[in-house]
Scaffold this motif. Structure first.
Motif, short mmCIF file in Angstrom:
data_model
loop_
_atom_site.label_atom_id
_atom_site.label_comp_id
_atom_site.label_asym_id
_atom_site.label_seq_id
_atom_site.Cartn_x
_atom_site.Cartn_y
_atom_site.Cartn_z
N VAL A 101 0.86 -1.17 0.00
CA VAL A 101 0.00 0.00 0.00
C VAL A 101 0.90 1.22 0.00
O VAL A 101 1.77 1.36 0.87
CB VAL A 101 -0.94 0.02 1.22
CG1 VAL A 101 -1.66 1.35 1.32
CG2 VAL A 101 -1.93 -1.12 1.14
N LEU A 102 0.70 2.11 -0.97
CA LEU A 102 1.52 3.32 -1.09
C LEU A 102 0.81 4.45 -0.37
O LEU A 102 -0.28 4.87 -0.77
CB LEU A 102 1.73 3.68 -2.56
CG LEU A 102 2.73 2.87 -3.39
CD1 LEU A 102 2.35 1.40 -3.44
CD2 LEU A 102 2.79 3.40 -4.82
N GLY A 103 1.41 4.94 0.69
CA GLY A 103 0.79 5.98 1.50
C GLY A 103 0.27 7.14 0.66
O GLY A 103 1.00 7.70 -0.17
N GLY A 104 -1.00 7.52 0.87
CA GLY A 104 -1.61 8.64 0.17
C GLY A 104 -1.91 8.42 -1.28
O GLY A 104 -2.41 9.33 -1.95
N HIS A 105 -1.69 7.22 -1.81
CA HIS A 105 -1.63 7.07 -3.27
C HIS A 105 -2.43 5.91 -3.82
O HIS A 105 -3.38 6.10 -4.58
CB HIS A 105 -0.15 6.96 -3.66
CG HIS A 105 0.11 6.94 -5.12
ND1 HIS A 105 1.37 7.08 -5.65
CD2 HIS A 105 -0.70 6.78 -6.20
CE1 HIS A 105 1.31 7.02 -6.97
NE2 HIS A 105 0.06 6.83 -7.32
N GLY A 106 -2.07 4.65 -3.49
CA GLY A 106 -2.70 3.51 -4.12
C GLY A 106 -2.06 2.22 -3.70
O GLY A 106 -1.54 2.10 -2.58
N ILE A 107 -2.05 1.22 -4.59
CA ILE A 107 -1.46 -0.08 -4.28
C ILE A 107 -0.57 -0.53 -5.43
O ILE A 107 -0.72 -0.07 -6.57
CB ILE A 107 -2.53 -1.16 -4.01
CG1 ILE A 107 -3.26 -1.53 -5.32
CG2 ILE A 107 -3.53 -0.71 -2.95
CD1 ILE A 107 -4.07 -2.81 -5.24
N THR A 108 0.34 -1.44 -5.12
CA THR A 108 1.13 -2.13 -6.13
C THR A 108 1.17 -3.61 -5.75
O THR A 108 1.31 -3.95 -4.58
CB THR A 108 2.56 -1.57 -6.22
OG1 THR A 108 2.50 -0.20 -6.63
CG2 THR A 108 3.40 -2.35 -7.21
N ALA A 109 0.99 -4.48 -6.76
CA ALA A 109 1.04 -5.93 -6.55
C ALA A 109 1.93 -6.54 -7.61
O ALA A 109 2.20 -5.93 -8.65
CB ALA A 109 -0.36 -6.52 -6.60
N TRP A 110 2.38 -7.76 -7.35
CA TRP A 110 3.25 -8.44 -8.32
C TRP A 110 2.97 -9.93 -8.32
O TRP A 110 2.25 -10.45 -7.45
CB TRP A 110 4.72 -8.17 -8.00
CG TRP A 110 5.07 -8.31 -6.54
CD1 TRP A 110 5.22 -9.47 -5.82
CD2 TRP A 110 5.26 -7.24 -5.62
NE1 TRP A 110 5.51 -9.19 -4.51
CE2 TRP A 110 5.54 -7.83 -4.35
CE3 TRP A 110 5.23 -5.86 -5.72
CZ2 TRP A 110 5.79 -7.07 -3.21
CZ3 TRP A 110 5.47 -5.10 -4.59
CH2 TRP A 110 5.76 -5.70 -3.34
N GLY A 111 3.53 -10.63 -9.30
CA GLY A 111 3.36 -12.07 -9.38
C GLY A 111 4.30 -12.68 -10.39
O GLY A 111 4.83 -11.99 -11.28
N ASP A 112 4.49 -14.00 -10.27
CA ASP A 112 5.36 -14.71 -11.21
C ASP A 112 4.68 -14.96 -12.54
O ASP A 112 5.36 -15.17 -13.56
CB ASP A 112 5.80 -16.03 -10.59
CG ASP A 112 6.76 -15.84 -9.43
OD1 ASP A 112 7.47 -14.82 -9.40
OD2 ASP A 112 6.79 -16.71 -8.53
N GLU A 140 -12.77 20.56 2.32
CA GLU A 140 -11.66 21.50 2.49
C GLU A 140 -10.32 20.78 2.51
O GLU A 140 -9.30 21.32 2.03
CB GLU A 140 -11.84 22.29 3.78
CG GLU A 140 -10.79 23.34 4.04
CD GLU A 140 -10.79 24.48 3.03
OE1 GLU A 140 -9.75 25.15 2.90
OE2 GLU A 140 -11.83 24.69 2.37
N LEU A 141 -10.29 19.53 3.03
CA LEU A 141 -9.03 18.77 3.04
C LEU A 141 -8.58 18.40 1.63
O LEU A 141 -7.39 18.21 1.39
CB LEU A 141 -9.20 17.50 3.88
CG LEU A 141 -9.30 17.69 5.39
CD1 LEU A 141 -9.61 16.36 6.06
CD2 LEU A 141 -8.00 18.28 5.95
N GLY A 142 -9.52 18.28 0.72
CA GLY A 142 -9.18 17.99 -0.66
C GLY A 142 -8.88 16.53 -0.91
O GLY A 142 -8.92 15.69 -0.01
N TYR A 166 -9.63 10.60 7.87
CA TYR A 166 -9.08 10.90 6.56
C TYR A 166 -7.93 11.88 6.68
O TYR A 166 -8.07 12.97 7.26
CB TYR A 166 -10.18 11.46 5.66
CG TYR A 166 -9.72 11.91 4.29
CD1 TYR A 166 -9.15 11.00 3.40
CD2 TYR A 166 -9.87 13.24 3.88
CE1 TYR A 166 -8.75 11.41 2.13
CE2 TYR A 166 -9.47 13.65 2.61
CZ TYR A 166 -8.91 12.74 1.75
OH TYR A 166 -8.50 13.14 0.50
N ALA A 167 -6.77 11.52 6.13
CA ALA A 167 -5.56 12.35 6.23
C ALA A 167 -4.83 12.34 4.90
O ALA A 167 -3.93 11.52 4.69
CB ALA A 167 -4.66 11.84 7.35
N PRO A 168 -5.22 13.20 3.97
CA PRO A 168 -4.57 13.21 2.66
C PRO A 168 -3.14 13.72 2.75
O PRO A 168 -2.70 14.22 3.80
CB PRO A 168 -5.44 14.18 1.86
CG PRO A 168 -6.01 15.10 2.90
CD PRO A 168 -6.23 14.26 4.12
#
Length: 679
Positions: free
Chosen positions: A179-190, A280-282, A388-390
């Motif tokens: 999990v990439l903070g503030g951003h999204g996810i990354t996964a991998w596989g063979d 307001e936090l956006g 929520y903490a962007p």
């Protein structure tokens, strides 16, 4: 022949991108690594195929992939100058391309090339971003996934982030992704299948984790008294009234096309107690705020406030929003920052009514709305499990005014002549009207195709590219309510209207003594009354937008030329011709130009001629109906038949960028009929 790894990558990407729960439109990227034959040496070479810059996973094709030599991508680690200069690495990817290289490599190429896995997915699922933007995101990620998914603190996308994730993969062999903070996810596989399954496991596990904690009090708090959604009919009527006002405000710096949605998720969010604070936090994910701006403009009045009060408040809020955005720019801009691109909002939230979004075209405006709905889902999920903490405002600015982002914008093609313009064409399902609709769309305009025959109008709209380009509306221009509904439909579809073509018409050719009052009334109702009603309702919108506009009347050479058996038609066309002069005089103060076009008979493709007018005129002139077009051509100075596309070209000439100081003009499109010369 497509490499098997590429075929698997495209299929995986399309499946992931087809489900909005997995990633947003044009968001995220996928990759595959495999061996292929170098056509120069005949030796095996390891290649990286990765979604290129600007593509969309759901519709990705092989041409949308960047193709790079893996050894050269990984060799870039030896020349990496550090995070302060990591932007330089994007240009270095060009030296890693295999053959012609395919699509332009994106900023995330390093992530895919450096992670030691044959297949990598980077996605922006709402559930994953909810974890990524929760105040206790790192602890919650561990609680949700155990050691199968690792937390990566926020870092702007780039080469260093690729190095970070590669290290995470190496240090946590049991992990399937991060999990990439503030951003999204990354996964991998063979394998491609394993990578896709790992991506879906992360997304669905996060969804279940959030759902289990959503029971009880609503994450956005209770509904505020007076802020619940209005009934649908009232809601959409108010939206149509407000849309042109909001579009005009959002177009202060540059003209915009609008989109409206009253989806349940939007109406629920705008009704809740936490709306002001959360808005307001956006947004947080870069893909979100690059399209929605860092935060929306929010109307702070109850749903049933008088419309006049809402309009007044919108103008006040817009002034405040622009000042606030300029201050945001000044807080973070450096000597190297690109100039401020514009201080108008891309998203406007109106409690009880819905969301208005804006962009350079309809697709951009629609996608901005979709992204803000993603952001609402993210905020709801984060509030359900934490707070929520962007990412910090300064980080948002670094991405919004990133030199690489600016370079991408500069590579965009030059806008077409009528880009950002919304055109409305009556009688748009056939003949001249169809040709005008087609030409307006070809020049970049959004088009409302209005006609009594809805099926035919829909066929035209579909042919122009569907709802991101054109919409069809059934409208009887003689009916006041129909015309008002038509203009409302334009406001709801595209935010307003800029360019109206009064083209709807018909003709009945009879001698005076055979002309009935019904014949007279019908032709005057459609052309004289209809043009008046359409011009009046469209002018209301244009005045509300305060963006100027164009009204074009398709009159006729018969407004000047006196021919036999043509009293009712010729009189109605003369009425239209004088409406041009009268409205040009009246609307000029609002920047609205009114002009007319006087075609000679347009036989080919004409619904009027096919409906009996052609046979009547052929009988009047004593020629076969099949030769009527040639007959008309021979009586002109140029001896050429007038076609629908010739009239359409005149519309573009009058409404495009070249005749901006012209109003009250009638242009003959008649191949030269001397008796119809303007005097």
């Amino acid at each position: 022949m497509t490499h098997p790894a590429v075929a698997d990558l495209i299929a995986r990407s399309n499946r992931l991108g087809a489900d909005a729960r997995n990633t947003n439109y044009a968001g995220g990227n996928t990759s595959a690594k495999a061996t292929d034959t170098d056509p120069v040496t005949g030796q095996d070479v390891e290649l990286l195929w990765v979604k290129g810059s600007g593509g969309d996973l759901g519709t990705l094709k092989e041409a949308g992939l960047a193709v790079l030599r893996l050894d050269r991508v990984r060799a870039l680690t030896d020349v990496y100058p550090g995070v302060d200069r990591e932007d330089e690495m994007v240009a270095a990817f060009d030296y890693c391309l295999h053959g012609k290289g395919g699509a332009a490599p994106s900023i995330d190429t390093a992530m895919h090339g450096l992670v030691d896995a044959p297949h990598v997915d980077h996605l922006h699922p709402d559930s994953g971003i909810a974890l990524a933007t929760a105040a206790e995101g790192e602890a919650l990620t561990a609680e949700c996934f155990g050691d199968r998914v690792v937390w990566v603190p926020w870092r702007r996308p780039g080469f260093q982030l690729g190095l970070d994730i590669a290290e995470i993969k190496e240090q946590h062999p049991q992990a399937i992704g991060c999990v990439l903070g503030g951003h999204g996810i990354t996964a991998w596989g063979d394998t491609s299948e394993e990578c896709e399954n790992n991506s879906l496991e992360i997304i669905r596990t996060a969804e279940e984790f959030i759902a289990a904690r959503t029971a009880g009090e609503h994450p956005f708090g209770p509904v505020r008294p007076g802020f619940a959604a209005l009934p649908e009919t009232e809601r959409r009527a108010r939206a149509a009234h407000l849309a042109p006002v909001i579009r005009g405000l959002a177009s202060t710096d540059a003209p915009q096309v609008g989109h409206f949605t009253d989806a349940d998720v939007v109406l629920d969010f705008t009704a809740r107690e936490k709306l002001p604070a959360l808005a307001e936090l956006g947004t947080s994910c870069p893909d979100h705020f690059l399209r929605t701006k860092v935060k929306p403009m929010v109307v702070d009045l109850p749903a049933d406030a008088p419309v006049e009060d809402v309009v007044t408040r919108l103008r006040e809020l817009h002034e405040t929003y622009r000042a606030d955005y300029a201050a945001y720019y000044e807080r973070h801009a450096t000597a190297d920052s690109p100039a401020m691109r514009g201080a108008d909002p891309a998203i406007v939230l109106v409690p009880g009514v819905g969301m208005f979004s804006f962009g350079k075209n309809k697709q951009t405006a629609r996608v901005a709305a979709e992204f803000y709905i993603n952001a609402i889902n993210v905020m709801r999920g984060a509030e359900a499990i934490s707070t929520y903490a962007p990412i910090d405002e300064s980080e948002k600015f670094r991405i919004e005014y990133w030199a690489l982002e600016e370079a991408k914008l500069q590579r965009m093609p030059k806008p077409k002549a009528l880009a950002t313009r919304v055109g409305l064409v009556t009688g748009g399902a056939s003949g001249i009207g169809k040709a005008i609709a087609e030409r307006l769309a070809a020049e970049g305009a959004c088009v409302v195709v209005a006609d009594l025959n809805l099926d035919a109008a829909q066929e035209v709209a579909d042919g122009l590219g569907g709802p991101d380009v054109a919409v069809a509306v059934r409208a009887d221009v003689t009916d006041e309510d129909d015309v008002a509904a038509l203009v409302d439909a334009a406001a709801l579809a595209f935010g307003g209207v800029d360019l109206v073509v009064n083209n709807a018409g018909l003709s009945i050719s009879k001698p005076l003594l055979e002309t009935t009052t019904k014949d007279w009334d019908l032709q005057h109702d459609v052309m004289a009354r209809g043009s008046f009603l359409v011009a009046r309702e469209a002018a209301r919108v244009m005045v509300a937008q305060d963006m100027g506009g164009n009204v074009v009347y398709i009159s006729s050479k018969n407004s000047l030329f006196a021919g036999p058996n043509n009293l009712a038609y010729g009189s109605a066309k003369a009425d239209q011709a004088h409406q041009v002069r009268l409205l040009a005089a009246e609307l000029g103060a609002n920047g609205i130009r009114v002009n007319g076009i006087n075609p000679d008979a347009v036989v080919r493709g004409s619904g009027i001629f096919a409906g009996g007018w052609g046979a009547q005129r052929a009988a009047t002139y004593g020629v076969p109906e099949s030769e009527l077009g040639a007959f008309y051509a021979q009586r002109t100075l140029l001896k050429k038949e007038v076609l629908p596309e010739h009239v359409a070209a005149a519309v573009v000439a009058l409404t495009g960028p070249d005749l901006t100081q012209t109003t009250g003009l009638h242009i003959p499109v008649d191949s030269g009929v001397a008796a119809a010369f303007l005097r």
